[in-house]
Design a protein around this motif. Structure first.
Motif, PDB file in Angstrom:
ATOM      1  N   ILE A 128      62.692  59.038 -62.681  1.00  6.13           N
ATOM      2  CA  ILE A 128      62.655  57.854 -63.295  1.00  6.13           C
ATOM      3  C   ILE A 128      63.724  56.701 -62.928  1.00  6.13           C
ATOM      4  N   VAL A 129      63.115  55.546 -63.001  1.00  7.72           N
ATOM      5  CA  VAL A 129      64.092  54.591 -62.383  1.00  7.72           C
ATOM      6  C   VAL A 129      63.987  53.430 -63.585  1.00  7.72           C
ATOM      7  N   THR A 130      65.053  52.902 -64.023  1.00  2.00           N
ATOM      8  CA  THR A 130      65.045  51.620 -64.858  1.00  2.00           C
ATOM      9  C   THR A 130      66.086  50.634 -64.064  1.00  2.00           C
ATOM     10  N   GLY A 131      65.774  49.629 -64.084  1.00  2.00           N
ATOM     11  CA  GLY A 131      66.426  48.421 -63.632  1.00  2.00           C
ATOM     12  C   GLY A 131      65.849  47.291 -64.304  1.00  2.00           C
ATOM     13  N   VAL A 132      66.719  46.083 -63.691  1.00  2.00           N
ATOM     14  CA  VAL A 132      66.467  44.772 -63.990  1.00  2.00           C
ATOM     15  C   VAL A 132      66.684  43.898 -62.792  1.00  2.00           C
ATOM     16  N   ALA A 133      65.650  42.638 -62.658  1.00  2.00           N
ATOM     17  CA  ALA A 133      65.753  41.698 -61.936  1.00  2.00           C
ATOM     18  C   ALA A 133      66.865  40.590 -62.495  1.00  2.00           C
ATOM     19  N   SER A 134      67.992  40.384 -62.326  1.00  2.00           N
ATOM     20  CA  SER A 134      68.736  39.206 -62.723  1.00  2.00           C
ATOM     21  C   SER A 134      68.136  37.990 -62.412  1.00  2.00           C
ATOM     22  N   PRO A 135      68.476  36.752 -63.058  1.00  2.00           N
ATOM     23  CA  PRO A 135      67.689  35.437 -62.713  1.00  2.00           C
ATOM     24  C   PRO A 135      68.800  34.804 -61.854  1.00  2.00           C
ATOM     25  N   THR A 136      68.852  35.312 -60.545  1.00  2.00           N
ATOM     26  CA  THR A 136      69.634  34.646 -59.524  1.00  2.00           C
ATOM     27  C   THR A 136      68.867  33.918 -58.570  1.00  2.00           C
ATOM     28  N   GLY A 137      67.784  34.200 -58.332  1.00  2.32           N
ATOM     29  CA  GLY A 137      66.989  33.682 -57.206  1.00  2.32           C
ATOM     30  C   GLY A 137      66.420  32.400 -57.561  1.00  2.32           C
ATOM     31  N   SER A 138      65.385  31.823 -56.678  1.00  2.00           N
ATOM     32  CA  SER A 138      64.558  30.840 -56.787  1.00  2.00           C
ATOM     33  C   SER A 138      63.578  31.043 -57.848  1.00  2.00           C
TER      34      SER A 138
END
Length: 262
Positions: A128-138
């Motif tokens: 099981i994987v839990t993560g988040v894409a942080s708002p750092t990109g375009s």
């Protein structure tokens, strides 16, 4: 006064570490061959060993609606911090538009944690994987705001070098009013042709809320240079009009063991 949420998190982590320590002998070891989350979309159900750092990289060329782009280095760093438990981070990947009308820019930084739930030989391996894409990109490339996700990769070894695997993922996009969530399902059939070489073929379906699905057929191969080094390739074709026309990619991964004293 101690924050109850903090206490709950610490308790959950403590229980998790106790459970993983109870079956540490069946968790991945540094003597095992490298197992990566690439080149297929389906991530490995096997975590990296305790005290090992794994670096996975790749570059792709793709086409969609008359546009062509190159993206890289698709780098994922994975660190084993406890038996059957790893932390990982996807570093920013740069998408460069090289032909046709399109945009260029970086993706988000995406940290996550991965727990291998069932490291029992001969059984279905499940993580099981839990993560988040942080708002750092375009924004044009990665979208707006933080984007959490939950993932369940699994695998099962058949006979004579055959194996099957798959993954279910739910992506959440709170700041996207048009598509608040996206569900992804994958299924892989793999065959080990030699001691160091294997081939796979994979179905990938993305189902965004309130929009048309995107479906791919992805195939490729993996060659282990050594026990801790891998090169790979893949080629994907779109199965409907909302999918990329094609994606071609190459990659290299390696693992460094023994970072923690055991």
């Amino acid at each position: 006064m101690i924050n109850l949420d903090v206490c709950s998190c610490l308790l959950a982590i403590s229980v998790l570490l106790i459970v993983t320590d109870a079956h540490a002998d069946t968790c991945p070891q540094s003597s095992d061959e490298i197992a990566t989350d690439r080149p297929d979309v389906t991530n490995s159900s096997i975590v990296v060993p305790l005290g090992s750092l794994q670096n996975e990289n790749g570059v792709n060329v793709s086409a969609r609606d008359g546009r062509q782009s190159v993206d890289g280095t698709n780098s994922r760093w994975r660190l084993g911090i406890a038996p059957c438990l790893e932390v990982l981070v996807d570093l920013p990947t740069y998408f460069a538009n090289v032909h046709g009308a399109g945009v260029s820019g970086f993706t988000d930084v995406s940290p996550a944690i991965k727990w291998q739930i069932s490291p029992v030989p001969g059984k279905i391996d499940l993580s099981i994987v839990t993560g988040v894409a942080s708002p750092t990109g375009s924004v044009a490339i990665a979208g707006r705001g933080a984007q959490p996700y939950l993932q369940l990769p699994w695998s099962y070894e058949l006979h004579d070098g055959w194996g099957i695997s798959g993954m279910l993922t739910e992506f959440f996009r709170p700041d996207d009013f048009a598509t608040r969530s996206l569900s992804e399902a994958t299924f892989v059939l793999e065959k080990k042709l030699a001691e160091r070489f294997s081939l796979f073929t994979e179905y990938v379906g993305d189902y965004p809320q309130g929009s048309i699905s995107s479906q791919l057929w992805n195939s490729g191969g993996v060659f282990h240079l050594t026990r801790t080094q891998q090169i790979d390739f893949h080629f994907a074709v779109g199965l409907n009009h909302s999918s990329p026309s094609y994606i071609v990619g190459l990659g290299y991964s390696f693992r460094v063991d023994g970072l923690f004293r055991q």
